[in-house]
Design a protein around this motif. Structure first.
Motif, PDB file in Angstrom:
ATOM      1  N   LEU A   1       8.077  -3.995 -17.336  1.00 24.96           N
ATOM      2  CA  LEU A   1       6.909  -2.987 -16.879  1.00 24.96           C
ATOM      3  C   LEU A   1       7.136  -1.519 -17.070  1.00 24.96           C
ATOM      4  N   LEU A   2       6.402  -1.100 -17.073  1.00 24.67           N
ATOM      5  CA  LEU A   2       6.434   0.557 -17.108  1.00 24.67           C
ATOM      6  C   LEU A   2       6.647   0.873 -15.825  1.00 24.67           C
ATOM      7  N   VAL A   3       7.764   1.655 -15.487  1.00 25.35           N
ATOM      8  CA  VAL A   3       8.196   2.151 -14.254  1.00 25.35           C
ATOM      9  C   VAL A   3       8.998   3.321 -14.386  1.00 25.35           C
ATOM     10  N   ASN A   4       9.234   3.954 -13.244  1.00 27.48           N
ATOM     11  CA  ASN A   4       9.839   5.172 -12.878  1.00 27.48           C
ATOM     12  C   ASN A   4      11.035   4.869 -12.070  1.00 27.48           C
ATOM     13  N   THR A   5      12.238   4.717 -12.443  1.00 30.52           N
ATOM     14  CA  THR A   5      13.306   4.343 -11.457  1.00 30.52           C
ATOM     15  C   THR A   5      14.229   5.659 -10.765  1.00 30.52           C
ATOM     16  N   SER A   6      13.352   6.851 -10.832  1.00 33.14           N
ATOM     17  CA  SER A   6      13.792   7.758 -10.055  1.00 33.14           C
ATOM     18  C   SER A   6      12.898   8.310  -8.850  1.00 33.14           C
ATOM     19  N   LEU A   7      11.613   7.815  -9.126  1.00 33.64           N
ATOM     20  CA  LEU A   7      10.851   8.089  -7.899  1.00 33.64           C
ATOM     21  C   LEU A   7      10.038   6.742  -7.512  1.00 33.64           C
ATOM     22  N   SER A   8       9.477   6.984  -6.274  1.00 37.01           N
ATOM     23  CA  SER A   8       8.373   5.907  -5.886  1.00 37.01           C
ATOM     24  C   SER A   8       7.189   6.449  -6.111  1.00 37.01           C
ATOM     25  N   SER A   9       6.064   5.603  -5.978  1.00 30.14           N
ATOM     26  CA  SER A   9       4.694   5.922  -5.941  1.00 30.14           C
ATOM     27  C   SER A   9       4.090   5.191  -4.961  1.00 30.14           C
ATOM     28  N   VAL A  10       2.788   5.963  -4.618  1.00 30.42           N
ATOM     29  CA  VAL A  10       2.021   5.676  -3.212  1.00 30.42           C
ATOM     30  C   VAL A  10       0.527   5.029  -3.649  1.00 30.42           C
ATOM     31  N   GLN A  11       0.384   3.477  -3.086  1.00 29.42           N
ATOM     32  CA  GLN A  11      -0.734   3.208  -3.337  1.00 29.42           C
ATOM     33  C   GLN A  11      -1.576   2.937  -1.965  1.00 29.42           C
ATOM     34  N   LEU A  12      -3.151   2.953  -2.182  1.00 32.83           N
ATOM     35  CA  LEU A  12      -3.769   3.050  -0.802  1.00 32.83           C
ATOM     36  C   LEU A  12      -5.008   1.866  -1.167  1.00 32.83           C
ATOM     37  N   PRO A  13      -5.416   1.062  -0.637  1.00 37.56           N
ATOM     38  CA  PRO A  13      -6.735   0.298  -0.717  1.00 37.56           C
ATOM     39  C   PRO A  13      -7.848   1.304  -0.763  1.00 37.56           C
ATOM     40  N   THR A  14      -8.868   0.794  -1.525  1.00 39.35           N
ATOM     41  CA  THR A  14     -10.181   1.665  -1.678  1.00 39.35           C
ATOM     42  C   THR A  14     -10.693   2.142  -0.467  1.00 39.35           C
ATOM     43  N   ASN A  15     -10.677   1.354   0.618  1.00 41.30           N
ATOM     44  CA  ASN A  15     -11.231   1.747   1.764  1.00 41.30           C
ATOM     45  C   ASN A  15     -10.497   2.404   2.809  1.00 41.30           C
ATOM     46  N   VAL A  16      -9.197   2.957   2.392  1.00 42.41           N
ATOM     47  CA  VAL A  16      -8.479   4.163   3.011  1.00 42.41           C
ATOM     48  C   VAL A  16      -8.575   5.305   2.256  1.00 42.41           C
ATOM     49  N   TYR A  17      -9.037   6.576   3.160  1.00 39.52           N
ATOM     50  CA  TYR A  17      -9.299   7.869   2.522  1.00 39.52           C
ATOM     51  C   TYR A  17      -7.650   8.216   2.161  1.00 39.52           C
ATOM     52  N   ASN A  18      -7.479   8.791   0.823  1.00 40.05           N
ATOM     53  CA  ASN A  18      -6.212   9.237   0.388  1.00 40.05           C
ATOM     54  C   ASN A  18      -5.739  10.449   0.797  1.00 40.05           C
ATOM     55  N   LYS A  19      -6.782  11.396   1.575  1.00 41.11           N
ATOM     56  CA  LYS A  19      -6.318  12.592   2.391  1.00 41.11           C
ATOM     57  C   LYS A  19      -6.573  12.768   3.683  1.00 41.11           C
ATOM     58  N   ASP A  20      -6.705  11.519   4.311  1.00 37.54           N
ATOM     59  CA  ASP A  20      -6.728  11.292   5.661  1.00 37.54           C
ATOM     60  C   ASP A  20      -5.506  11.965   6.376  1.00 37.54           C
ATOM     61  N   PRO A  21      -5.738  12.806   7.410  1.00 37.97           N
ATOM     62  CA  PRO A  21      -4.300  13.417   8.089  1.00 37.97           C
ATOM     63  C   PRO A  21      -3.241  12.591   8.396  1.00 37.97           C
ATOM     64  N   ASP A  22      -3.702  11.074   8.823  1.00 38.98           N
ATOM     65  CA  ASP A  22      -2.901  10.060   9.310  1.00 38.98           C
ATOM     66  C   ASP A  22      -2.035   9.736   7.879  1.00 38.98           C
ATOM     67  N   ILE A  23      -2.848   9.643   6.744  1.00 45.01           N
ATOM     68  CA  ILE A  23      -2.286   9.389   5.584  1.00 45.01           C
ATOM     69  C   ILE A  23      -1.130  10.276   4.802  1.00 45.01           C
ATOM     70  N   LEU A  24      -1.797  11.538   5.143  1.00 41.67           N
ATOM     71  CA  LEU A  24      -0.984  12.530   4.488  1.00 41.67           C
ATOM     72  C   LEU A  24       0.328  12.955   5.282  1.00 41.67           C
ATOM     73  N   ASN A  25       0.324  12.873   6.686  1.00 44.73           N
ATOM     74  CA  ASN A  25       1.846  12.991   7.474  1.00 44.73           C
ATOM     75  C   ASN A  25       2.495  11.808   7.231  1.00 44.73           C
ATOM     76  N   GLY A  26       1.998  10.656   7.088  1.00 40.04           N
ATOM     77  CA  GLY A  26       2.890   9.654   6.950  1.00 40.04           C
ATOM     78  C   GLY A  26       3.426   9.468   5.439  1.00 40.04           C
ATOM     79  N   VAL A  27       2.655   9.819   4.497  1.00 38.38           N
ATOM     80  CA  VAL A  27       3.379   9.729   3.142  1.00 38.38           C
ATOM     81  C   VAL A  27       4.199  11.074   2.921  1.00 38.38           C
TER      82      VAL A  27
END
Length: 1026
Positions: free
Chosen positions: A181-207
């Motif tokens: 698979l195409l991957v980046n072994t230097s960094l991680s990435s973040v996935q969210l389900p469609t029903n979760v707002y990607n800029k919610d304050p709880d999300i931003l602080n957790g990320v």
């Protein structure tokens, strides 16, 4: 123990363009060495004659002996089996046969697995410590602005060619360690389900906080290059995965993956639990409310795992268990039971009024009974009340069953927008250590149901119990919905992550779960296949009795051209694979994590269930420390008890090893090449050569296996020269059969090898192989012929090799027709022949499959499918016996419950009444048509959907017959009475083979006898309510 083959021939062969040539393929398998050679030899076409006469018994025996002698001469000459036996005799002084200590073996493998799994646990502990420390230092910022690598948006550009927000450039490269698979072994990435707002304050602080995990991911992978995916699933819904990868939505553009519903998250976030779901089916729940309630119950079921126990009670005017067979008990929340409950929930109907108090009493009584009898999870207990309201607080029920200890938590789910009963529902939950939530839309269900997990995890969070969780085997095909993700069986190790802040410590805040995948195939590589013998194997199971890994586990099934996971693939019980363990002695011992051994007589299916081996197996088992897993090792008695060891120097063996026509079994691990990036491009053969020549001192190899490879190469060298001489200087290359049954895998030796080891010494096994290519399914193409070579040292006997040939079916036929022209007198034409029109001659193998017949369409088929009368008679005379086999992993079509449209003849009065009923029905339908059309239309769509579902396969248990020749009976004959005629038959064993000659009268039609079919039939069980 037998000596497993190590070399695999290359997949190419030079074919002759001269049609008059005989085509043979010859191979030898010297323990771990397999070589196959095409030989092109001149042949002649023999024209059989036809006679019409009765055949005496001595003539049939003459034909069988002649044919057997010709086959034996051909097989021994072109296989070189006698030469191979001679070579082993010559090197006998350097051979040693070692008796295998099964308990020592299983303990050693268990320790190796424990070491490997311990490294995975240490990696997760590093993630947990880093996440908790990062959270401790982080202060929540309501207005935080922070860009991160969103797995869906990375490398995406807008209409102007600019990178989208949260979608900056993210370097991705193909990596063999991660399934290319195409991957980046230097960094991680973040996935969210469609029903979760990607800029919610709880999300931003957790990320933002979890960015601290990036260097830990990288360092973990550096320390242990066998690690695969590492990740952190947040309680707020985001999922950080390493290495970073681009996430692709489904065909509808939706990301449905929510880490909080995955088994590894749920099991790590909470302790095992007993759950009774109480759902309201009274009339007030009709319409959307019932739809939401069903979805709520289904979502609750999704949060349960195999360590949990559950039941569902529905109530209206009375209470009823939605599965009557589970009345008054709790059942394990495995995948099968959860799926069954969901199907029943989907059929719930509303009517009447609700009797909540009776339903609550029933739920409390079940939980109390399980607690007192020490059944179930022996941990958390809870009642989930799903309703649109409560007319009272039911305090008397709680006083009697739950207060003052409040051992059972009560969670209440208020369905719909109505708030009239909100206070009572909240009071019920809060006074029983539960949680209240209101679900007014389907979109609200997921988030609201998940709240109960936080409540159940609070004691564990407050006490900071970082329990390590290992999941059952699973295929995470949902992880990469549009990527080329291989359907690999995995287990996940996971640990909860808690908040350590003093101000929230008493609240028990669960931050999320850290986890990593472990491919079970990699784990099983720690059990070298060559140490287990021809029929031996290893397997893993959980403390619930479910299979993690087993060579007979079949997790996939074919649906059209696609392979799909079976619905119950990860809840296959040990007793369903090792089904001869009817008293469950093995299963009980392994569930109890005991160390020990036992012996069992077993019937082993071969060749997709068409054949069977009768073995006595020794089972050795022990637990794997600090995991819920147990390991079993199986060795077959006899040759499985010994291992043959040779002694050769590197200098002597390396020359023969470098022969260009020898390759290694591709699934076996001779040297570890999947850790160091410099080694990943090496084949196993190249790695072995580098190891032996000292070219790469950093290579880690199995020295015992490599030493035996060298020995095999030396023993095989004369065979190559012998075969080349037979090839008459025609250009030749080695050939490897394409089908899995013909090669050495991690799980099995080849079919021809396994069959040969169970034949008498010096005899050959003949097996007709059928083409499996598209366009020619089931067409006979080649006959494999193999024999085993045994070695005896100090009165101990071990299988050293299997050797044989592959021949075209046409050659076998010509040899047979020539043999059946023989008769007792010399230079005298025979009065009868297999080519006579009134005679039928078959050559069948020891399982009843036809190799030779005058009618080509019968070759490869089971004799009972061609002539039921003959097979029935052979069974009655004891020439053949029928063995019943079971398959507890089968897939069947669901039963069709539609009644036939056929009608019997009826009397005039009955016809008049029928017509009257029809007329009344038509009038009634006319009156109701306009008011009920939409409902009828919906029912029609539902019925169409039902028909579609009935075409789908579903898990089932089946039994099927296998037919076996009784070797003590070498000949038989008789007369079959078939109505107006009699069918005469004679059967004779063909010497030095597993073949039989059957001669019968073709003129008598015995079709009145039913065919004897080798078909599987579903096993039906009678379930009774408890």
């Amino acid at each position: 123990m037998p000596r497993p083959p190590r070399f695999q021939p290359e997949a190419s062969c030079t074919h002759s363009r001269r049609p008059s040539h005989l085509w043979l393929m010859v191979w030898a398998s010297l323990r771990r060495t397999a070589v196959i050679l095409c030989l092109l030899l001149p042949g002649t076409s023999l024209s059989p004659t036809r006679r019409q006469a009765k055949i005496p018994l001595e003539t049939v025996k003459l034909w069988a002996d002649t044919f057997g002698r010709d086959l034996y001469d051909t097989a021994t000459k072109y296989s070189g089996s006698l030469l191979l036996q001679k070579k082993y005799k010559e090197v006998e002084p350097s051979l040693r046969i070692q008796e295998v200590d099964g308990l020592e073996l299983v303990r050693k493998f268990s320790e190796d697995m424990e070491t490997m799994l311990h490294r995975k646990v240490e990696a997760i502990k590093n993630l947990v410590e880093a996440a908790e420390e990062a959270d401790l230092k982080h202060e929540f910022n309501e207005s935080l602005v922070f860009d991160y690598y969103n797995s869906v948006l990375i490398n995406e550009r807008d209409a102007n060619g600019n990178y989208m927000e949260l979608g900056a450039e993210f370097v991705l490269e193909s990596n063999a360690h991660f399934s290319n698979l195409l991957v980046n072994t230097s960094l991680s990435s973040v996935q969210l389900p469609t029903n979760v707002y990607n800029k919610d304050p709880d999300i931003l602080n957790g990320v933002y906080m979890s960015e601290a995990l990036n260097p830990i991911f990288v360092e973990n992978f550096r320390r242990d290059p066998t690690l695969t995916w590492q990740y952190f699933g947040s309680s707020t819904g985001f999922f950080r995965i390493y290495p970073g990868i681009k996430w692709t939505p489904d065909e509808n553009g939706v990301i449905t993956f929510d880490c909080r519903t995955r088994g590894w998250y749920v099991q790590a976030a909470t302790s095992p639990k007993d759950i009774v779901i109480v759902v309201d089916t009274s009339g007030s729940m009709k319409g959307l409310r019932m739809t939401i309630a069903k979805h709520t119950v289904s979502t609750i079921l999704d949060t349960l795992g195999e360590n949990d126990f559950v039941n569902i009670i529905a109530y209206n005017d009375y209470i009823h268990y939605i599965e009557p067979c589970f009345k008054g008990t709790l059942v394990q929340a495995d995948q099968d039971n959860r799926k069954h409950f969901k199907q029943l929930v989907d059929k719930l109907m509303v009517k009447g009024v609700g009797v909540v108090d009776q339903a609550l009493r029933e739920a409390f009584q079940i939980l109390k009974q399980f607690q007192e009898t020490r059944q179930g999870s022996l941990c958390n207990q809870a009642i989930m009340l799903v309703t649109d309201g409560a007319v009272e607080d039911y305090e008397p029920v709680f006083e009697k069953y739950n207060w003052p200890d409040r051992k059972v938590r009560v969670f209440t789910y208020l369905i719909g927008r109505e708030v009239t009963f909100a206070d009572r529902m909240r009071w019920i939950a809060c006074n029983n250590k539960g949680y209240y939530t209101q679900i007014s839309t389907l979109a609200d269900t997921q988030e609201n149901v998940m709240e109960y997990l936080h409540v159940l995890s609070r004691p564990m969070v407050i006490n900071h119990d970082h329990d390590i969780t290992w999941t059952e085997a699973y295929m995470d095909s949902k992880l990469f919905t549009s990527q080329a993700q291989s359907l690999t069986l995995l287990t996940t190790v996971a640990m909860p992550v808690f908040s350590k802040k003093n101000e929230t410590r008493s609240h028990g805040i669960l931050l999320g779960v850290a986890g990593s995948d472990v491919a079970l195939r990699q784990l099983m590589k720690l059990v070298p296949r060559y140490k287990l013998g021809v029929h031996g194997y290893a397997f893993l199971n959980t403390n619930n009795g479910y299979i993690l890994s087993h060579p007979d586990l079949r997790p996939l099934y074919s649906e059209g051209k696609k392979l799909k996971p079976k619905p119950n693939y990860n809840s296959v019980d040990l007793s369903e694979v090792e089904w001869e363990d009817q008293a469950e002695v093995l299963r009980t011992a392994m569930i109890n994590r005991e160390t020990g051994s036992l012996s069992m007589d077993v019937k082993v299916p071969l060749d997709k269930g068409k054949r069977v081996l009768f073995l006595t197996n020794d089972y050795f088992f022990t637990d794997i420390s600090d995991t819920p897993f147990s390991l079993g090792v199986v060795l077959s008695q006899g040759h499985g008890e010994y291992i043959l060891l040779g002694n050769i120097s590197v200098e002597e063996g390396l020359h023969d090893l470098l022969h260009p026509d020898l390759t290694l079994a591709r699934d076996w691990t001779y040297c570890i090449t999947d850790i160091d990036s410099d080694h990943r491009k090496l084949s196993q053969w190249e790695a072995v050569v580098r190891f032996l020549t000292g070219e790469d001192p950093n290579l880690e190899c199995d020295e015992e296996l490599v030493r035996e490879v060298l020995f095999d190469a030396v023993v095989t060298a004369p065979m190559e020269a012998y075969w080349t001489a037979l090839a008459l200087n025609i250009s030749e290359k080695f050939l490897s059969p394409e089908e899995e049954a013909s090669v050495f895998t991690m799980d099995h030796f080849p079919l021809w090898y396994r069959q040969a080891t169970e034949q008498p010494a010096g005899s050959f096994v003949f097996n007709l192989r059928l083409a499996e290519r598209p366009g020619s399914p089931g067409e006979p193409v080649v006959v494999t012929v193999s024999t085993a070579v045994a070695v005896t040292v100090d009165k101990k006997t071990a299988i050293a090799a299997a050797v044989g040939i592959q021949m075209r079916l046409e050659f076998l036929q010509r040899t047979f027709w020539a043999a059946t022209r023989q008769c007792g007198a010399v230079d005298e034409s025979c009065p009868e022949s297999c080519q006579d029109s009134d005679l039928d001659c078959f050559v069948i193998d020891n399982n009843g499959f036809i190799l030779i017949s005058e009618r080509s369409q019968e070759m490869g088929r089971f004799l009972g499918e061609v002539d039921g009368a003959l097979m029935t008679q052979l069974l009655s005379t004891g020439m053949f016996s029928q063995v019943t086999m079971y398959d507890y992993q089968a897939m069947c079509k669901p039963p069709n419950h539609h009644h036939s449209a056929a009608r019997p003849l009826v009397s005039p009065i009955s016809a008049f009444l029928t017509a009257t009923r029809w007329l009344m029905n038509e009038l009634l339908l006319l009156l109701l048509e306009w008011s009920s059309w939409s409902s009828w239309h919906a029912d029609s769509r539902a019925e169409a959907h039902k028909h579609k579902n009935q075409d789908m396969l579903q898990p089932c248990d089946t039994k099927y017959p296998v037919f076996v020749h009784q070797t003590a009976v070498q000949e038989t004959n008789g007369v079959i009475q078939c109505g107006a005629c009699q069918k005469i038959f004679v059967m004779q064993q063909i010497p030095n083979s597993n073949l039989l000659l059957l001669v019968t009268d073709h003129t008598c039609d015995c079709s009145i006898f039913p065919l004897v079919l080798q078909e599987a039939t579903e096993v039906k069980y009678i379930l009774t309510a408890l």
